[in-house]
Design an enzyme around this catalytic site. Structure first.
Site, PDB file in Angstrom:
ATOM      1  N   HIS A  18       1.186  -1.347   0.033  1.00 41.62           N
ATOM      2  CA  HIS A  18       0.364  -0.037  -0.319  1.00 41.62           C
ATOM      3  C   HIS A  18       0.638   1.264  -0.164  1.00 41.62           C
ATOM      4  O   HIS A  18       0.221   2.472   0.727  1.00 41.62           O
ATOM      5  CB  HIS A  18      -0.900   0.254   1.101  1.00 41.62           C
ATOM      6  CG  HIS A  18      -2.101  -0.676   1.257  1.00 41.62           C
ATOM      7  ND1 HIS A  18      -2.778  -1.072   0.815  1.00 41.62           N
ATOM      8  CD2 HIS A  18      -1.960  -2.589   1.562  1.00 41.62           C
ATOM      9  CE1 HIS A  18      -4.195  -2.381   0.393  1.00 41.62           C
ATOM     10  NE2 HIS A  18      -3.312  -2.785   1.566  1.00 41.62           N
TER      11      HIS A  18
ATOM     12  N   ASN B  88     -10.921  -3.001   2.409  1.00 47.58           N
ATOM     13  CA  ASN B  88      -9.966  -2.947   0.581  1.00 47.58           C
ATOM     14  C   ASN B  88     -11.709  -2.717  -0.022  1.00 47.58           C
ATOM     15  O   ASN B  88     -12.560  -3.152   0.430  1.00 47.58           O
ATOM     16  CB  ASN B  88      -9.516  -4.283   0.726  1.00 47.58           C
ATOM     17  CG  ASN B  88      -7.669  -4.540   0.897  1.00 47.58           C
ATOM     18  OD1 ASN B  88      -7.079  -2.917   1.259  1.00 47.58           O
ATOM     19  ND2 ASN B  88      -7.506  -5.679   0.949  1.00 47.58           N
TER      20      ASN B  88
ATOM     21  N   HIS C 274      -4.305   1.532  12.129  1.00 47.19           N
ATOM     22  CA  HIS C 274      -4.270   0.013  13.021  1.00 47.19           C
ATOM     23  C   HIS C 274      -5.278  -0.696  12.866  1.00 47.19           C
ATOM     24  O   HIS C 274      -5.944  -0.032  13.567  1.00 47.19           O
ATOM     25  CB  HIS C 274      -3.168  -0.021  14.092  1.00 47.19           C
ATOM     26  CG  HIS C 274      -2.706  -0.843  15.094  1.00 47.19           C
ATOM     27  ND1 HIS C 274      -2.612  -2.392  14.628  1.00 47.19           N
ATOM     28  CD2 HIS C 274      -2.857  -0.910  16.646  1.00 47.19           C
ATOM     29  CE1 HIS C 274      -2.942  -3.060  15.134  1.00 47.19           C
ATOM     30  NE2 HIS C 274      -2.988  -2.409  16.511  1.00 47.19           N
TER      31      HIS C 274
ATOM     32  N   TYR D 125       1.120  -4.225  12.343  1.00 51.28           N
ATOM     33  CA  TYR D 125       0.764  -2.303  11.876  1.00 51.28           C
ATOM     34  C   TYR D 125       1.757  -1.223  13.014  1.00 51.28           C
ATOM     35  O   TYR D 125       2.082  -1.244  12.579  1.00 51.28           O
ATOM     36  CB  TYR D 125      -0.686  -2.194  11.661  1.00 51.28           C
ATOM     37  CG  TYR D 125      -1.766  -2.667  10.470  1.00 51.28           C
ATOM     38  CD1 TYR D 125      -2.005  -4.005  10.253  1.00 51.28           C
ATOM     39  CD2 TYR D 125      -2.065  -1.927   9.601  1.00 51.28           C
ATOM     40  CE1 TYR D 125      -2.073  -4.883   9.217  1.00 51.28           C
ATOM     41  CE2 TYR D 125      -2.655  -2.476   8.505  1.00 51.28           C
ATOM     42  CZ  TYR D 125      -2.437  -4.141   8.592  1.00 51.28           C
ATOM     43  OH  TYR D 125      -3.325  -4.532   7.208  1.00 51.28           O
TER      44      TYR D 125
HETATM   45 FE1  HDD Z   1      -2.506  -4.491   5.842  1.00 53.93          FE
HETATM   46  C1  HDD Z   1      -1.218  -1.467   5.072  1.00 53.93           C
HETATM   47  C2  HDD Z   1      -5.598  -3.572   4.592  1.00 53.93           C
HETATM   48  C3  HDD Z   1      -3.934  -7.754   5.457  1.00 53.93           C
HETATM   49  C4  HDD Z   1       0.522  -6.149   7.324  1.00 53.93           C
HETATM   50  N1  HDD Z   1      -2.863  -3.396   4.502  1.00 53.93           N
HETATM   51  C5  HDD Z   1      -2.597  -1.680   4.763  1.00 53.93           C
HETATM   52  C6  HDD Z   1      -3.035  -0.999   4.622  1.00 53.93           C
HETATM   53  C7  HDD Z   1      -4.762  -1.505   4.362  1.00 53.93           C
HETATM   54  C8  HDD Z   1      -4.543  -2.878   4.154  1.00 53.93           C
HETATM   55  C9  HDD Z   1      -5.582  -0.178   3.392  1.00 53.93           C
HETATM   56  C10 HDD Z   1      -2.593   1.055   4.020  1.00 53.93           C
HETATM   57  C11 HDD Z   1      -2.989   1.391   4.894  1.00 53.93           C
HETATM   58  C12 HDD Z   1      -2.839   2.732   4.439  1.00 53.93           C
HETATM   59  O1  HDD Z   1      -3.130   3.765   3.816  1.00 53.93           O
HETATM   60  O2  HDD Z   1      -1.830   3.423   5.388  1.00 53.93           O
HETATM   61  N2  HDD Z   1      -4.576  -5.692   4.857  1.00 53.93           N
HETATM   62  C13 HDD Z   1      -5.860  -4.977   4.755  1.00 53.93           C
HETATM   63  C14 HDD Z   1      -6.649  -5.893   4.626  1.00 53.93           C
HETATM   64  C15 HDD Z   1      -6.456  -6.600   4.709  1.00 53.93           C
HETATM   65  C16 HDD Z   1      -4.583  -6.910   4.907  1.00 53.93           C
HETATM   66  C17 HDD Z   1      -8.148  -5.518   4.668  1.00 53.93           C
HETATM   67  C18 HDD Z   1      -6.896  -8.688   4.828  1.00 53.93           C
HETATM   68  C19 HDD Z   1      -8.061  -8.381   5.418  1.00 53.93           C
HETATM   69  N3  HDD Z   1      -1.805  -6.539   6.151  1.00 53.93           N
HETATM   70  C20 HDD Z   1      -2.862  -7.382   6.315  1.00 53.93           C
HETATM   71  C21 HDD Z   1      -1.573  -9.010   6.446  1.00 53.93           C
HETATM   72  C22 HDD Z   1      -0.979  -7.856   7.132  1.00 53.93           C
HETATM   73  C23 HDD Z   1      -0.526  -6.485   6.792  1.00 53.93           C
HETATM   74  C24 HDD Z   1      -2.221 -10.669   6.687  1.00 53.93           C
HETATM   75  C25 HDD Z   1       0.586  -9.229   8.376  1.00 53.93           C
HETATM   76  C26 HDD Z   1       0.343 -10.160   8.835  1.00 53.93           C
HETATM   77  N4  HDD Z   1      -0.899  -4.082   6.255  1.00 53.93           N
HETATM   78  C27 HDD Z   1       0.042  -4.663   6.794  1.00 53.93           C
HETATM   79  C28 HDD Z   1       1.666  -3.293   7.023  1.00 53.93           C
HETATM   80  C29 HDD Z   1       0.448  -2.551   6.335  1.00 53.93           C
HETATM   81  C30 HDD Z   1       0.394  -2.672   5.585  1.00 53.93           C
HETATM   82  C31 HDD Z   1       2.576  -3.927   6.542  1.00 53.93           C
HETATM   83  C32 HDD Z   1       1.776  -1.611   5.893  1.00 53.93           C
HETATM   84  C33 HDD Z   1       2.326  -0.548   5.766  1.00 53.93           C
HETATM   85  C34 HDD Z   1       1.279  -0.373   6.885  1.00 53.93           C
HETATM   86  O3  HDD Z   1       0.846  -1.729   7.307  1.00 53.93           O
HETATM   87  O4  HDD Z   1       0.538   0.971   7.744  1.00 53.93           O
HETATM   88  O5  HDD Z   1       1.850  -4.079   8.622  1.00 53.93           O
END
Ligand code: HDD
Length: 721
Positions: free
Chosen positions: A118, A190, A382, A405
């Site tokens: 993202h 999402n 988060h 997160y």
């Molecule tokens: Fe995630 C970012 C949505 C599963 C780990 N995720 C991130 C963002 C969105 C989502 C919209 C961007 C937020 C922003 O605009 O800053 N993610 C989802 C959805 C998931 C999902 C809807 C499943 C239903 N994500 C998911 C899993 C993991 C992560 C299973 C890790 C185990 N996601 C992250 C992250 C991010 C992230 C690496 C990257 C940047 C952030 O968190 O802040 O932690």
């Protein structure tokens, strides 16, 4: 500061249920504050913003840049920022040049790591107004009747880097931060209601597979490559999410026309302690609408910022994007299933026909960020940011997210104090015992950031449910052994993608078939293509056959004939009529066009809430005097992709550029129109004027009225091209 309290208040605190043992009675302290303590200065919430994003009530001195003179970072005024200090004008630069060193050193550190997923996003401020219809399900204060809560919303693509194009085929993030009076609530969803994996432990696998290849770092921001299809064809629980990506949902027309989903099942708690399971939905007031694939690809080159620009322009123009928040309300049964669907499985939806989405509030985006880095880049969401009345479930994907997160921000935002950044500050008072660390900006008072204490008057006190404390729902745990395994109810990977495919209209199915054919044709490995075809065979025989035909290979057979499913018409984007506010109308004029007629078309379009843009060969104005009409775009600098519909003014002469513009719009199923003799231009471009969605009219105003009706249905879906 030590606060005193009366013996009466002390004994009341000691007897409160759930409190730790009181301090020995011989000590006169701690004291219970009788009034909530005001927030400290560093705990101020995000600055309130006006509809245009300008902060309200913020003294100029609070802004980072003020005053007429350029200064150093320490406020010393500078006489020159264009020349380094040298020993003579042709001599060597002197190390003592503090301004040079400060300027370059700061510049050297301007970048922070982009989000691991993202990374590319755009955001806006807004407000959420709750209808109160969820107040029987949850005591969350911001969902009570008519409560207004400030929000910050960030939309994103998943795979691409920060500088990648907006209109790639991908999932979109839809993350909403509600600054509620009871603490911040983040709904991090999402635009697709299911996910690739059922267990968070697989997240690095799916992301490694989908990101560019590790050797050449290509392709950027897309799934059309071997490692992605290798993974999803082996890991078939990804098939449902993948099918949504291959459908038109993977290429939204705009952030404004996307649905949003919380995906996981959440638990709401009512005032009487009863619980309900819910799935969150965002429904765009402008309707769900997508690009067509060729258009999306062209936009990636012509205007990589297409979605970002659209969001910001709409807000600036006052066409505020809106979504209704809704919930599917599902009984909190012991087995947490609904109509046979395991509610803990994030690869499954509950069809809306079985559990209708009930509207509970309205989100309106009213302000653009003032500074991209400070707000859009530094915002940290988060899913564990919850408020009393809302709890998580045991969905194993959600559980892993609750860890990830916070962890990721420590690298991305450089330490554990990212919550103090203005965009991340809660609007509720903060009184934590977290101290020090990199980039600490708070000046914490008191000497006792620990509990129990007597030196800080026993503060901070804990809050039970009656005092607004977040108390987890007492949830019975299944009697089980610890295992690394998924339940049998997670094993069906094909029936829900089958529902999705069979719920689409013919034109949507055709788009989906073409998307699979496109993506798989980009894979070099034949085995991967065939393995994915095998997965499609398990989903739907006709779909598999059509994609196999596109690839020029023989369709495999399913291991067992795909079963019957009940379609869910709510999954289709086609049908319905929607507001047209902010949709772009190109008015192709020039040559002998009558400026007064062009002006009439502009006025009629503006009256219908469209954004009219006059296109001509050269810039400036058409006509002169009172009837002069400004030209918004020249044919050299624009292309059909910028417009949702195009009308041609009488008197306009054909050229290769008009041919391209008209034929492209025709191919992309956009509404087309002409007044006066301009029908000849449409024919000149090779488009039949009796085709659906091609309107001819004598007067510009009549033409605009018909085009507006066509636009309210988004595209001319029945035009066969
Ligand atoms: Fe995630 C970012 C949505 C599963 C780990 N995720 C991130 C963002 C969105 C989502 C919209 C961007 C937020 C922003 O605009 O800053 N993610 C989802 C959805 C998931 C999902 C809807 C499943 C239903 N994500 C998911 C899993 C993991 C992560 C299973 C890790 C185990 N996601 C992250 C992250 C991010 C992230 C690496 C990257 C940047 C952030 O968190 O802040 O932690």
């Amino acid at each position: 500061m030590i606060q005193k309290k009366s013996a009466k208040a002390q004994s009341a605190a000691a007897s409160a249920p759930g409190r730790p043992s009181p301090v020995p009675p011989s000590i006169d302290e701690p004291t219970e504050p009788t009034e909530p303590l005001p927030p400290k200065d560093d705990q101020r919430g995000p600055d309130p913003v006006s509809a245009t994003g300008v902060p309200l009530d913020v003294p100029q001195s609070a802004r980072s840049q003020s005053g007429a003179y350029l200064t150093t970072s320490q406020g010393t005024r500078l006489p020159d920022t264009d020349h380094s200090l040298k020993a003579g004008d042709r001599g060597p630069i002197l190390l003592r040049d503090h301004h040079l060193r400060e300027k370059i050193t700061h510049f050297d550190h301007e970048r922070i790591p982009e989000r691991v997923v993202h990374a590319r996003g755009a955001a806006a401020h807004g407000v959420f107004r709750s209808y109160g219809s969820a107040s029987s399900l949850t005591f969350a204060g911001f969902l009570a009747e008519d409560v207004e809560t400030p929000v910050f919303v960030r939309f994103s693509t998943v795979l691409g880097s920060r500088g990648s194009a907006d209109t790639v085929r991908d999932t979109r993030g839809f993350a909403v931060k509600f600054y509620t009076a009871e603490g911040t609530f983040d709904l991090v969803g999402n635009n697709i209601p299911v996910f690739f994996i059922q267990d968070a432990i697989k997240f690095p696998d799916v992301v490694h597979a989908a990101k560019p290849h590790p050797d050449r770092e290509i392709p950027q921001a897309q799934s059309a490559h071997d490692t992605f299809w290798d993974f999803v064809s082996l890991h078939t629980e990804a098939q449902h999410h993948t099918m949504w990506n291959m459908s038109d949902r993977g290429i939204p027309r705009s952030y404004r026309t996307m649905e949003g989903f919380g995906i996981h099942t959440f638990r709401l708690i009512a005032a009487d302690g009863s619980t309900t399971l819910v799935k969150w939905h965002w429904k765009p007031v402008a309707g769900v609408h997508s690009l067509v694939w060729e258009e999306a690809q062209l936009i990636s080159g012509m205007d990589p910022d297409f979605h970002r620009r659209d969001l910001a322009d709409a807000i600036e123009a006052g066409a505020y994007p809106q979504w209704e928040l809704g919930v599917q309300v599902l009984e909190d049964t012991a087995d947490q299933t609904y109509a046979g669907i395991d509610l803990l499985d994030p690869t499954k939806i509950v069809p809306e026909e079985l559990a209708p989405v009930q509207p509970i509030g309205l989100l309106t985006l009213t302000g653009n960020p003032i500074n991209y880095f400070a707000e859009t880049e530094q915002v940290a969401f988060h899913p564990g940011n919850l408020v009393p009345g809302i709890d998580v479930t045991d969905d194993p994907l959600l559980a892993g997210r609750l860890f990830s997160y916070i962890d990721t921000q420590i690298t991305r935002l450089g330490g554990p104090n990212f919550g103090q950044l203005p965009i991340n500050r809660p609007q509720a008072p903060v009184n934590d015992m977290l101290r020090d660390g990199m980039h600490q900006t708070a000046v914490h008072g008191g000497v006792a950031p620990y509990r129990p204490n007597s030196l800080d008057g026993g503060c901070p006190f804990t809050a039970d449910a009656a005092s607004g404390g977040y108390v987890e729902v007492a949830q019975p745990l299944p009697a089980s052994q610890k295992v690394r395994a998924a339940p049998a109810s997670f094993a069906d990977h094909f029936s829900q993608p089958r529902i999705f495919y069979r719920s689409l209209t013919e034109v949507e199915q055709q788009h989906l078939i073409e998307a699979y054919s496109f993506e798989l044709s980009k894979c070099y490995e034949e085995t991967i293509r065939l393995r994915q075809l095998q997965a499609l065979a398990e989903i739907d025989t006709e779909l598999c056959a059509a994609v196999a035909a596109g690839l020029g290979v023989e369709a495999p057979s399913a291991s067992e004939p795909p079963g019957e499913v009940e379609p869910s018409p709510a999954l289709s984007q086609v049908g319905g009529e929607w507001p047209v506010a902010g949709r772009q109308l190109g008015i192709l004029a020039g040559g002998d066009s009558n400026p007064a007629e062009v002006a009439a078309a502009v006025a009629a379009a503006a009256e219908a809430d469209l954004t009219p843009l006059v296109i001509a060969d050269v810039g400036g104005v058409l006509g002169s005097g009172d009837s002069a009409v400004p030209v918004s775009r020249t044919l050299l600098a624009t292309r059909s992709i910028e417009f949702d519909a195009i009308v041609v003014a009488g008197g306009r002469r054909p050229s290769p550029a008009t041919d391209l513009m008209i034929s492209e719009a025709f191919r992309h199923a956009k509404a087309l129109g002409a007044w006066g003799d301009a029908d000849a231009l449409i024919e000149h471009a090779g488009c039949p004027t009796d085709a659906p969605g091609v309107v001819l009219a004598g007067r510009p105003a009549d033409l605009i009225a018909e085009i507006t009706t066509l636009l309210s249905r988004h595209r001319v879906w029945d035009r066969v091209v």
